[in-house]
Design a protein around this motif. Structure first.
Motif, PDB file in Angstrom:
ATOM      1  N   GLU A  51       0.828  -1.200   0.000  1.00  0.00           N
ATOM      2  CA  GLU A  51       0.000   0.000   0.000  1.00  0.00           C
ATOM      3  C   GLU A  51       0.856   1.241   0.000  1.00  0.00           C
ATOM      4  OE1 GLU A  51      -3.480   0.206   2.487  1.00  0.00           O
ATOM      5  OE2 GLU A  51      -3.248  -1.911   2.977  1.00  0.00           O
ATOM      6  N   ASP A  55      -2.080   3.716  -4.500  1.00  0.00           N
ATOM      7  CA  ASP A  55      -2.000   2.322  -4.934  1.00  0.00           C
ATOM      8  C   ASP A  55      -2.187   1.340  -3.791  1.00  0.00           C
ATOM      9  OD1 ASP A  55      -1.400   2.853  -7.660  1.00  0.00           O
ATOM     10  OD2 ASP A  55       0.643   3.367  -7.063  1.00  0.00           O
ATOM     11  N   ARG A  56      -2.842   0.242  -4.107  1.00  0.00           N
ATOM     12  CA  ARG A  56      -2.959  -0.887  -3.175  1.00  0.00           C
ATOM     13  C   ARG A  56      -2.989  -2.152  -4.022  1.00  0.00           C
ATOM     14  NH1 ARG A  56      -6.762  -4.266  -0.298  1.00  0.00           N
ATOM     15  NH2 ARG A  56      -5.990  -4.571   1.816  1.00  0.00           N
ATOM     16  N   LEU A  57      -1.974  -2.978  -3.844  1.00  0.00           N
ATOM     17  CA  LEU A  57      -1.909  -4.246  -4.563  1.00  0.00           C
ATOM     18  C   LEU A  57      -1.983  -5.380  -3.552  1.00  0.00           C
ATOM     19  CD1 LEU A  57       1.085  -3.592  -7.006  1.00  0.00           C
ATOM     20  CD2 LEU A  57      -1.346  -3.512  -7.565  1.00  0.00           C
ATOM     21  N   GLU A  81      -2.185 -10.486  -9.069  1.00  0.00           N
ATOM     22  CA  GLU A  81      -2.740  -9.389  -8.286  1.00  0.00           C
ATOM     23  C   GLU A  81      -4.229  -9.631  -8.168  1.00  0.00           C
ATOM     24  OE1 GLU A  81      -4.348  -6.024  -6.709  1.00  0.00           O
ATOM     25  OE2 GLU A  81      -4.705  -6.286  -8.839  1.00  0.00           O
ATOM     26  N   SER A 116      -1.617  -4.675 -13.844  1.00  0.00           N
ATOM     27  CA  SER A 116      -1.389  -3.742 -12.737  1.00  0.00           C
ATOM     28  C   SER A 116      -0.005  -3.895 -12.118  1.00  0.00           C
ATOM     29  CB  SER A 116      -2.460  -3.928 -11.662  1.00  0.00           C
ATOM     30  OG  SER A 116      -2.447  -5.267 -11.204  1.00  0.00           O
ATOM     31  N   VAL A 117       0.557  -5.088 -12.157  1.00  0.00           N
ATOM     32  CA  VAL A 117       1.900  -5.305 -11.610  1.00  0.00           C
ATOM     33  C   VAL A 117       2.929  -4.588 -12.492  1.00  0.00           C
ATOM     34  CG1 VAL A 117       3.622  -7.035 -10.966  1.00  0.00           C
ATOM     35  CG2 VAL A 117       1.192  -7.491 -10.557  1.00  0.00           C
ATOM     36  N   ASP A 119       2.250  -1.972 -14.382  1.00  0.00           N
ATOM     37  CA  ASP A 119       2.011  -0.538 -14.152  1.00  0.00           C
ATOM     38  C   ASP A 119       2.741  -0.062 -12.909  1.00  0.00           C
ATOM     39  OD1 ASP A 119       0.402  -0.404 -16.393  1.00  0.00           O
ATOM     40  OD2 ASP A 119      -1.479  -0.563 -15.259  1.00  0.00           O
ATOM     41  N   ALA A 120       2.674  -0.835 -11.824  1.00  0.00           N
ATOM     42  CA  ALA A 120       3.357  -0.470 -10.579  1.00  0.00           C
ATOM     43  C   ALA A 120       4.869  -0.404 -10.798  1.00  0.00           C
ATOM     44  CB  ALA A 120       3.011  -1.462  -9.473  1.00  0.00           C
ATOM     45  N   ARG A 123       5.817   2.848 -12.751  1.00  0.00           N
ATOM     46  CA  ARG A 123       5.750   4.043 -11.904  1.00  0.00           C
ATOM     47  C   ARG A 123       6.845   4.049 -10.833  1.00  0.00           C
ATOM     48  NH1 ARG A 123       0.391   2.526 -11.917  1.00  0.00           N
ATOM     49  NH2 ARG A 123       0.446   2.076  -9.706  1.00  0.00           N
ATOM     50  N   TYR A 125       6.946   2.210  -8.268  1.00  0.00           N
ATOM     51  CA  TYR A 125       6.368   1.787  -7.001  1.00  0.00           C
ATOM     52  C   TYR A 125       6.827   0.381  -6.616  1.00  0.00           C
ATOM     53  CZ  TYR A 125       2.662   0.099  -3.896  1.00  0.00           C
ATOM     54  OH  TYR A 125       1.970  -0.468  -2.869  1.00  0.00           O
ATOM     55  N   LEU A 126       6.869  -0.529  -7.558  1.00  0.00           N
ATOM     56  CA  LEU A 126       7.229  -1.910  -7.246  1.00  0.00           C
ATOM     57  C   LEU A 126       8.680  -2.014  -6.789  1.00  0.00           C
ATOM     58  CD1 LEU A 126       6.112  -4.770  -7.144  1.00  0.00           C
ATOM     59  CD2 LEU A 126       6.851  -5.069  -9.503  1.00  0.00           C
TER      60      LEU A 126
END
Length: 180
Positions: A51, A55-57, A81, A116-117, A119-120, A123, A125-126
């Motif tokens: 989180e 975003d929240r995966l 996801e 979505s993975v 995409d993260a 960005r 984020y991952l």
């Protein structure tokens, strides 16, 4: 996507390798992770919630160990996801190298990402999440007061031989940020 993390742990390599053999301890040391048990094919099932606003995966992972040597292992990783069905799939390698009273854990992964993975990852984020989770994991293994590794969320502590307390660089930085 290629991920690589190096984690310094203030424990001898054999202690670290033995700790890595306990999936409940390992995933108990990862914030947002829950070890679900073994699947019928022998893979370890794990749920990880990441989180960071907005975003929240919620990732459901399956980790099948495919090879193991002296303080090293390889595994196949499959991740879905929960919300959107984004996926990650690939290979992971883990190696523990001893340096006296401390060790280095080297983790590398080559993953194919979708949805979505992916995409993260685009960005950033991952990658940030992987780095944060690695640092939190190393901090958890570093804590060894009274000869035990403290595992969060009700996971039983694992008795270990007492070792001198040596803080990792990440641990010292974390303590400084918290004002200790």
């Amino acid at each position: 996507m290629h991920l690589r993390e190096e984690l310094r742990i203030g424990r001898p390599a054999d202690d670290v390798w033995n700790a890595l053999q306990d999936p409940e301890l390992v995933f108990g040391c990862v914030p947002g992770a829950r070890y679900e048990g073994r699947e019928s094919d022998g893979a370890h099932a794990v749920t990880v919630t990441l989180e960071a606003d907005p975003d929240r995966l919620v990732l459901e992972a399956s980790i099948l160990v495919t090879g193991s040597g002296r303080r090293s292992a390889t595994a196949d990783l499959r991740v879905v996801e929960r919300g959107s069905g984004g996926r990650a799939r690939g290979g992971v390698a883990v190696e523990v190298e001893g340096h006296g009273l401390f060790s280095m854990i080297r983790v590398s992964a080559d993953l194919t990402l979708t949805g979505s993975v992916a995409d993260a990852a685009r960005r950033g984020y991952l990658g940030e999440a992987v780095h944060f989770l690695g640092a939190a994991f190393a901090e958890c293994l570093d804590r060894s007061s009274a000869g035990e590794v403290e595992a969060p969320r009700g996971v039983a502590a694992v008795p270990r031989a007492p070792v001198p307390r040596r803080r990792s660089l990440i641990g010292r930085l974390w303590d400084g940020l918290r004002g200790r």
